[in-house]
Design a protein around this motif. Structure first.
Motif, PDB file in Angstrom:
ATOM      1  N   ALA A 259      -4.045   2.584  -3.418  1.00 51.60           N
ATOM      2  CA  ALA A 259      -3.345   2.050  -2.238  1.00 51.60           C
ATOM      3  C   ALA A 259      -4.298   1.629  -1.129  1.00 51.60           C
ATOM      4  O   ALA A 259      -3.987   0.739  -0.325  1.00 51.60           O
ATOM      5  CB  ALA A 259      -2.380   3.109  -1.695  1.00 51.60           C
TER       6      ALA A 259
ATOM      7  N   ASP B  60      -5.126  -2.210   0.035  1.00 51.62           N
ATOM      8  CA  ASP B  60      -4.036  -2.900   0.728  1.00 51.62           C
ATOM      9  C   ASP B  60      -3.833  -2.342   2.133  1.00 51.62           C
ATOM     10  O   ASP B  60      -3.575  -3.097   3.082  1.00 51.62           O
ATOM     11  CB  ASP B  60      -2.732  -2.778  -0.073  1.00 51.62           C
ATOM     12  N   LEU B  61      -3.940  -1.031   2.274  1.00 55.61           N
ATOM     13  CA  LEU B  61      -3.764  -0.411   3.596  1.00 55.61           C
ATOM     14  C   LEU B  61      -4.892  -0.823   4.538  1.00 55.61           C
ATOM     15  O   LEU B  61      -4.654  -1.066   5.735  1.00 55.61           O
ATOM     16  CB  LEU B  61      -3.713   1.111   3.457  1.00 55.61           C
TER      17      LEU B  61
ATOM     18  N   GLY C 256       0.816  -1.204   0.000  1.00 52.26           N
ATOM     19  CA  GLY C 256       0.000   0.000   0.000  1.00 52.26           C
ATOM     20  C   GLY C 256       0.851   1.255   0.000  1.00 52.26           C
ATOM     21  O   GLY C 256       0.564   2.225  -0.716  1.00 52.26           O
TER      22      GLY C 256
END
Length: 209
Positions: free
Chosen positions: A171, A174-175, A154
């Motif tokens: 991003a 994923d974060l 991320g």
């Protein structure tokens, strides 16, 4: 009888030595996250290296030594040359870990972090972003339950320009996955790595703004 006593003494001695190792490591790991100057972190890195020299069958001392050198670049006004000098020290330790523990997901996650911190100007972006991506893939292959995999991916995406396929929107998944895993995947071994959660939350907060 003498043989039994000798065996018991060896077992007790080994247990005490192991306990001392774990106690020293835990103390230094706790200290690591309380230090906020480059000089202090470099001193702590040297302490971890000394533990590693004494405990050559264990990989975590050199892992944390490398992480200290990497973390030392986060603080103070350090120019790019000084940063890369610290990262070179970390890389030498990671190279050793790659030879002895190439089946450990955390080693590849640390390598990915190191590559990301190498991006000190635009000219290094493509090279080290790609290297970080490859290391993240290896870390995921070895342990898909490692939250640092998704935090680092991320982070890599977050700092990649939109016209290269990056940005906050890309991003965010994923974060978010990393945030859930940091919360649920608590290590049973107190010596295992836990870093990444704070920065992951900061990046996620920026994505949501």
């Amino acid at each position: 009888m003498k043989t039994i006593i000798t065996i018991l003494l060896v077992v007790l001695s080994t247990t005490a030595f192991s306990s001392k190792y774990e106690e020293t490591m835990k103390t230094n790991i706790d200290k690591l996250y309380q230090l906020h100057t480059s000089a202090e972190l470099q001193v702590l890195a040297n302490q971890f290296e000394r533990i590693g020299n004494a405990e050559q069958d264990k990989w975590l001392p050199n892992y944390y030594a490398a992480y200290c050198f990497i973390r030392s670049t986060f603080f103070d006004e350090m120019d790019d040359d000084a940063k890369h000098a610290q990262l070179d020290k970390a890389q030498a330790l990671v190279d050793q870990l790659m030879k002895t523990n190439d089946d450990e997901s955390e080693v590849y996650a640390l390598q990915a972090l190191l590559y990301q911190i190498r991006i000190t100007d635009m000219s290094k972006g493509a090279k080290y972003s790609m290297k970080a991506s490859d290391a993240i893939k290896q870390a995921e292959r070895l342990n898909p339950e490692n939250p640092r995999v998704y935090y680092l991916r991320g982070s890599n995406t977050f700092h990649t320009p939109k016209f290269f396929g990056g940005g906050a929107e890309k991003a965010k998944p994923d974060l978010e996955k990393a945030a859930k895993m940091f919360e649920s995947n608590q290590p049973t071994n107190p010596l295992m790595p836990t870093w990444g959660n704070v920065h992951n939350e900061q990046l996620l907060s920026q994505c949501e703004q």
